[in-house]
Design a protein around this motif. Structure first.
Motif, PDB file in Angstrom:
ATOM      1  N   ALA A  21       0.941  -1.154  -0.037  1.00 38.06           N
ATOM      2  CA  ALA A  21      -0.089  -0.113  -0.053  1.00 38.06           C
ATOM      3  C   ALA A  21       0.752   1.190   0.166  1.00 38.06           C
ATOM      4  O   ALA A  21       0.713   2.116  -0.765  1.00 38.06           O
ATOM      5  CB  ALA A  21      -0.827  -0.103   1.345  1.00 38.06           C
ATOM      6  N   ALA A  24       2.234   1.720  -3.448  1.00 39.91           N
ATOM      7  CA  ALA A  24       1.379   2.240  -4.523  1.00 39.91           C
ATOM      8  C   ALA A  24       1.180   3.976  -3.961  1.00 39.91           C
ATOM      9  O   ALA A  24       1.018   4.824  -5.022  1.00 39.91           O
ATOM     10  CB  ALA A  24       0.027   1.731  -3.976  1.00 39.91           C
ATOM     11  N   LEU A  25       1.136   4.423  -2.707  1.00 42.96           N
ATOM     12  CA  LEU A  25       1.236   5.713  -2.572  1.00 42.96           C
ATOM     13  C   LEU A  25       2.247   6.531  -2.980  1.00 42.96           C
ATOM     14  O   LEU A  25       2.497   7.690  -3.641  1.00 42.96           O
ATOM     15  CB  LEU A  25       0.984   5.857  -1.006  1.00 42.96           C
ATOM     16  N   PHE A  28       2.035   6.922  -6.815  1.00 44.10           N
ATOM     17  CA  PHE A  28       1.382   8.050  -7.080  1.00 44.10           C
ATOM     18  C   PHE A  28       1.969   9.429  -6.788  1.00 44.10           C
ATOM     19  O   PHE A  28       1.790  10.177  -7.322  1.00 44.10           O
ATOM     20  CB  PHE A  28       0.103   7.989  -6.118  1.00 44.10           C
ATOM     21  N   VAL A  61      -8.292   9.603  -5.432  1.00 46.69           N
ATOM     22  CA  VAL A  61      -7.356   8.662  -5.532  1.00 46.69           C
ATOM     23  C   VAL A  61      -6.530   8.645  -4.361  1.00 46.69           C
ATOM     24  O   VAL A  61      -6.024   7.531  -3.651  1.00 46.69           O
ATOM     25  CB  VAL A  61      -6.629   8.339  -7.054  1.00 46.69           C
ATOM     26  N   PHE A  62      -5.773   9.892  -4.262  1.00 46.31           N
ATOM     27  CA  PHE A  62      -5.006  10.152  -3.178  1.00 46.31           C
ATOM     28  C   PHE A  62      -5.742   9.845  -1.962  1.00 46.31           C
ATOM     29  O   PHE A  62      -5.041   9.236  -1.011  1.00 46.31           O
ATOM     30  CB  PHE A  62      -4.261  11.523  -3.115  1.00 46.31           C
ATOM     31  N   LEU A  65      -5.839   6.058  -1.170  1.00 49.43           N
ATOM     32  CA  LEU A  65      -4.495   5.424  -0.977  1.00 49.43           C
ATOM     33  C   LEU A  65      -3.964   5.570   0.405  1.00 49.43           C
ATOM     34  O   LEU A  65      -3.430   4.739   1.054  1.00 49.43           O
ATOM     35  CB  LEU A  65      -3.446   5.906  -2.023  1.00 49.43           C
ATOM     36  N   ILE A  68      -6.187   3.355   2.660  1.00 50.03           N
ATOM     37  CA  ILE A  68      -5.283   2.000   2.714  1.00 50.03           C
ATOM     38  C   ILE A  68      -4.367   1.943   3.506  1.00 50.03           C
ATOM     39  O   ILE A  68      -3.865   0.996   4.173  1.00 50.03           O
ATOM     40  CB  ILE A  68      -5.228   1.723   1.212  1.00 50.03           C
ATOM     41  N   VAL A  69      -3.539   2.837   3.309  1.00 49.25           N
ATOM     42  CA  VAL A  69      -2.143   2.903   4.069  1.00 49.25           C
ATOM     43  C   VAL A  69      -2.262   2.886   5.546  1.00 49.25           C
ATOM     44  O   VAL A  69      -1.722   2.056   6.310  1.00 49.25           O
ATOM     45  CB  VAL A  69      -1.178   4.187   3.661  1.00 49.25           C
TER      46      VAL A  69
END
Length: 213
Positions: A21, A24-25, A28, A61-62, A65, A68-69
């Motif tokens: 996760a 992915a951040l 981004f 989206v940010f 993310l 999720i983190v």
């Protein structure tokens, strides 16, 4: 022992999800985050400013993310505490929580609990174990320094980059290795006396020889 293994597997899975996760951040952030931060700053917080609607998708989206983190981090912490409570059965759940949550105490107590959990079942290879434990804890303190000191005021939405991701992933890897070491040591049980290739303890063989000269 099976419950301890299951708890350890949960720690491995949670740490993997957390790092994924975070990766992915960071991706981004590298691709869109810094530019998005500049665009948001140019709007001066006005949602009706020209071009503000064009970044709604990226902001969403940010936000996803980030959630999720946060969730994977909380899950990783919870699974680790559950595992540690099972590995260190003589410690109460309250003492385990206090070791990680009390400011100041949580800088010293967690590695001590891990060491005591290791000593409950293992006595051999202590130098190697202490080296691993110390390296893990130093890496964790470095991560705390990055999050609390370095990142505030950094460029972009979060300030996270490949260097920060590598540091956090390294700390997570070492955490998983310490969990594995303790779990395996509990599977072996307490250190046994030295044995011969016939499986007979050396002291016992000596007694047999005295009785049968």
């Amino acid at each position: 022992m099976r419950s301890l293994r299951r708890a350890a597997t949960g720690v491995y899975a949670a740490l993997t999800a957390q790092v994924a996760a975070l990766g992915a951040l960071v991706l981004f952030e590298e691709v869109r985050g810094r530019r998005l931060a500049r665009e948001i700053a140019s709007f001066d917080g006005d949602p009706y400013a020209p071009g503000a609607r064009e970044v709604v998708g990226a902001v969403t989206v940010f936000a996803v993310l980030m959630m999720i983190v946060v969730v994977t981090t909380l899950v990783a912490a919870a699974t680790y505490l559950v595992w540690l409570r099972r590995a260190r059965a003589s410690s109460s759940a309250t003492s385990v929580l206090a070791a990680w949550l009390l400011p100041g105490v949580n800088l010293i107590a967690p590695p001590l609990l891990a060491d005591w959990a290791w000593q409950d079942a293992e006595r051999r290879g202590r130098t190697r174990w202490l080296a691993l434990l110390t390296t893990w804890w130093i890496s964790w303190l470095v991560v705390l320094w990055i999050l609390l000191v370095r990142l505030p005021g950094a460029e972009g939405l979060t300030g996270l980059g490949l260097t920060e991701l590598a540091a956090i992933a390294f700390a997570a890897l070492l955490c998983a290795v310490t969990v594995r070491e303790i779990t395996i040591s509990h599977g072996r049980g307490p250190s046994s006396p030295a044995v011969t290739h016939f499986g007979t303890p050396l002291r016992q063989r000596g007694r047999v020889r005295e009785q049968n000269p």
